[in-house]
Design a protein around this motif. Structure first.
Motif, mmCIF file in Angstrom:
data_model
loop_
_atom_site.group_PDB
_atom_site.id
_atom_site.type_symbol
_atom_site.label_atom_id
_atom_site.label_comp_id
_atom_site.label_asym_id
_atom_site.label_seq_id
_atom_site.Cartn_x
_atom_site.Cartn_y
_atom_site.Cartn_z
ATOM 1 N N GLU A 145 52.610 38.319 -37.038
ATOM 2 C CA GLU A 145 51.334 37.753 -37.488
ATOM 3 C C GLU A 145 50.794 36.742 -36.480
ATOM 4 O O GLU A 145 49.605 36.734 -36.157
ATOM 5 N N GLY A 146 51.663 35.872 -35.974
ATOM 6 C CA GLY A 146 51.227 34.872 -35.010
ATOM 7 C C GLY A 146 50.705 35.493 -33.721
ATOM 8 O O GLY A 146 49.675 35.060 -33.177
ATOM 9 N N LEU A 147 51.392 36.503 -33.234
ATOM 10 C CA LEU A 147 50.969 37.159 -32.000
ATOM 11 C C LEU A 147 49.674 37.947 -32.208
ATOM 12 O O LEU A 147 48.781 37.941 -31.357
ATOM 13 N N ALA A 148 49.570 38.613 -33.361
ATOM 14 C CA ALA A 148 48.351 39.363 -33.652
ATOM 15 C C ALA A 148 47.152 38.429 -33.766
ATOM 16 O O ALA A 148 46.059 38.730 -33.263
ATOM 17 N N ALA A 149 47.360 37.282 -34.410
ATOM 18 C CA ALA A 149 46.266 36.317 -34.554
ATOM 19 C C ALA A 149 45.811 35.792 -33.194
ATOM 20 O O ALA A 149 44.607 35.619 -32.955
ATOM 21 N N PHE A 150 46.761 35.568 -32.307
ATOM 22 C CA PHE A 150 46.412 35.102 -30.965
ATOM 23 C C PHE A 150 45.558 36.140 -30.235
ATOM 24 O O PHE A 150 44.525 35.822 -29.640
ATOM 25 N N LEU A 151 45.980 37.390 -30.289
ATOM 26 C CA LEU A 151 45.261 38.447 -29.586
ATOM 27 C C LEU A 151 43.894 38.718 -30.217
ATOM 28 O O LEU A 151 42.938 39.093 -29.519
ATOM 29 N N GLN A 152 43.795 38.512 -31.518
ATOM 30 C CA GLN A 152 42.531 38.760 -32.231
ATOM 31 C C GLN A 152 41.649 37.520 -32.306
ATOM 32 O O GLN A 152 40.592 37.538 -32.929
ATOM 33 N N LYS A 153 42.125 36.426 -31.686
ATOM 34 C CA LYS A 153 41.366 35.169 -31.631
ATOM 35 C C LYS A 153 40.985 34.670 -33.033
ATOM 36 O O LYS A 153 39.842 34.361 -33.331
ATOM 37 N N ARG A 154 42.003 34.615 -33.908
ATOM 38 C CA ARG A 154 41.808 34.092 -35.258
ATOM 39 C C ARG A 154 42.962 33.186 -35.623
ATOM 40 O O ARG A 154 43.981 33.119 -34.918
ATOM 41 N N GLN A 155 42.819 32.462 -36.726
ATOM 42 C CA GLN A 155 43.897 31.621 -37.215
ATOM 43 C C GLN A 155 44.946 32.476 -37.925
ATOM 44 O O GLN A 155 44.584 33.343 -38.731
ATOM 45 N N PRO A 156 46.228 32.270 -37.661
ATOM 46 C CA PRO A 156 47.253 33.036 -38.376
ATOM 47 C C PRO A 156 47.325 32.619 -39.837
ATOM 48 O O PRO A 156 47.082 31.459 -40.177
ATOM 49 N N ASN A 157 47.670 33.560 -40.700
ATOM 50 C CA ASN A 157 47.828 33.285 -42.129
ATOM 51 C C ASN A 157 49.289 33.483 -42.493
ATOM 52 O O ASN A 157 49.684 34.517 -43.035
ATOM 53 N N TYR A 158 50.101 32.484 -42.190
ATOM 54 C CA TYR A 158 51.541 32.615 -42.425
ATOM 55 C C TYR A 158 51.900 32.625 -43.903
ATOM 56 O O TYR A 158 52.894 33.228 -44.300
#
Length: 277
Positions: A248-261
């Motif tokens: 989730e953290g890596l996907a959020a970084f690549l998608q330029k969004r805040q992660p939703n842990y």
């Protein structure tokens, strides 16, 4: 407030609030309170719905330490036997706090002394009211330090300062506690609950399993060699990257969004054992 229950339990969102509740003795810890705390920590560590734990005290104090009167009355001839039994429970509490993935915060609403101080020091973060003070107290009563005090105190502030606190046993007021690094933040009394809950809410949105891995690495750093520590770091960052939180953290970084842990499903075994692998 129910004065007959030694530990008050409340849940606010994904935060478990544990309130030490023997205000007539400044929340001194007896066997009943210790067992209740142990049970709640065990339950919370394995409950995916709980993402942070807040420990505070009722009345005027956070915790005045182990109940010395209880210890002496339990075994007047050998009070040490009572301490042996009480610390068996409290030390399990400390080990749970130091090893569980969930962040644990102490909201120090008043004096924290003896075992109460060391319970607070075992927590990951500490927020303190400006009118409170810390005091190790044990040596003034002819007692050594329990509840992880000899582990946490020198690690937080260094051996020299720790020995000064042990040998002089002076009260450490809020401003000095913050300066020494014994607490994370100092706030006015009327703001403690709101500030502590805000802090707990903030850390509850962090990747809980990853936090547990870092707690494990930091605990081990004091006895590992550099080579051992570097190997452990390699293993843990690889495992965390492969975990649901890491993805989730890596996907959020690549998608330029805040992660939703908070929306990531983490297994009970991961929450409880992630720091023990």
């Amino acid at each position: 407030m129910n004065t007959s229950t030694p530990l008050l339990v409340a849940i606010q969102g994904d935060i478990l609030i544990l309130t030490l509740n023997r205000p007539s003795v400044l929340n001194a810890i007896d066997a009943e309170m210790a067992v209740a705390l142990q049970e709640q920590l065990t339950s919370a560590s394995q409950n995916p719905a709980i993402r942070a734990i807040l420990i505070t005290g009722s009345g005027l104090g956070f915790c005045s330490g182990g109940d010395l009167k209880f210890a002496v009355e339990t075994n007047p001839k050998y009070p040490g036997d009572a301490f042996l039994a009480l610390t068996a429970i409290l030390h399990d509490c400390v080990e749970q706090i130091r090893t569980m993935s969930k962040p644990v915060i102490a909201a120090i609403n008043g004096a924290a002394a003896g075992a109460g101080l060391f319970l607070a020091l075992a927590c990951d973060l500490r927020i303190m009211v400006d009118s409170a003070y810390l005091k190790q107290s044990n040596t003034s009563h002819g007692l050594s330090l329990p509840v992880g005090g000899t582990f946490t105190l020198p690690r937080l502030i260094g051996m020299g300062r720790a020995l000064e606190i042990v040998m002089l046993d002076e009260a450490i007021f809020a401003a000095q506690s913050l300066e020494l690094g014994l607490v994370t933040k100092v706030v006015p009394h009327q703001q403690l609950q709101a500030e502590a809950l805000a802090l707990a809410a903030r850390v509850s949105q962090m990747p809980i399993e990853a936090l547990g891995r870092v707690k494990r690495l930091m605990n081990e750093a004091y006895h590992n060699t550099l080579t051992e520590q570097l190997l452990a770091e390699r293993q843990q960052i690889a495992m965390s990257a492969n975990s649901p939180e890491g993805r989730e953290g890596l996907a959020a970084f690549l998608q330029k969004r805040q992660p939703n842990y908070a929306a990531v499903k983490v297994s009970r075994s991961a929450l409880y054992h992630s720091i023990r692998v």
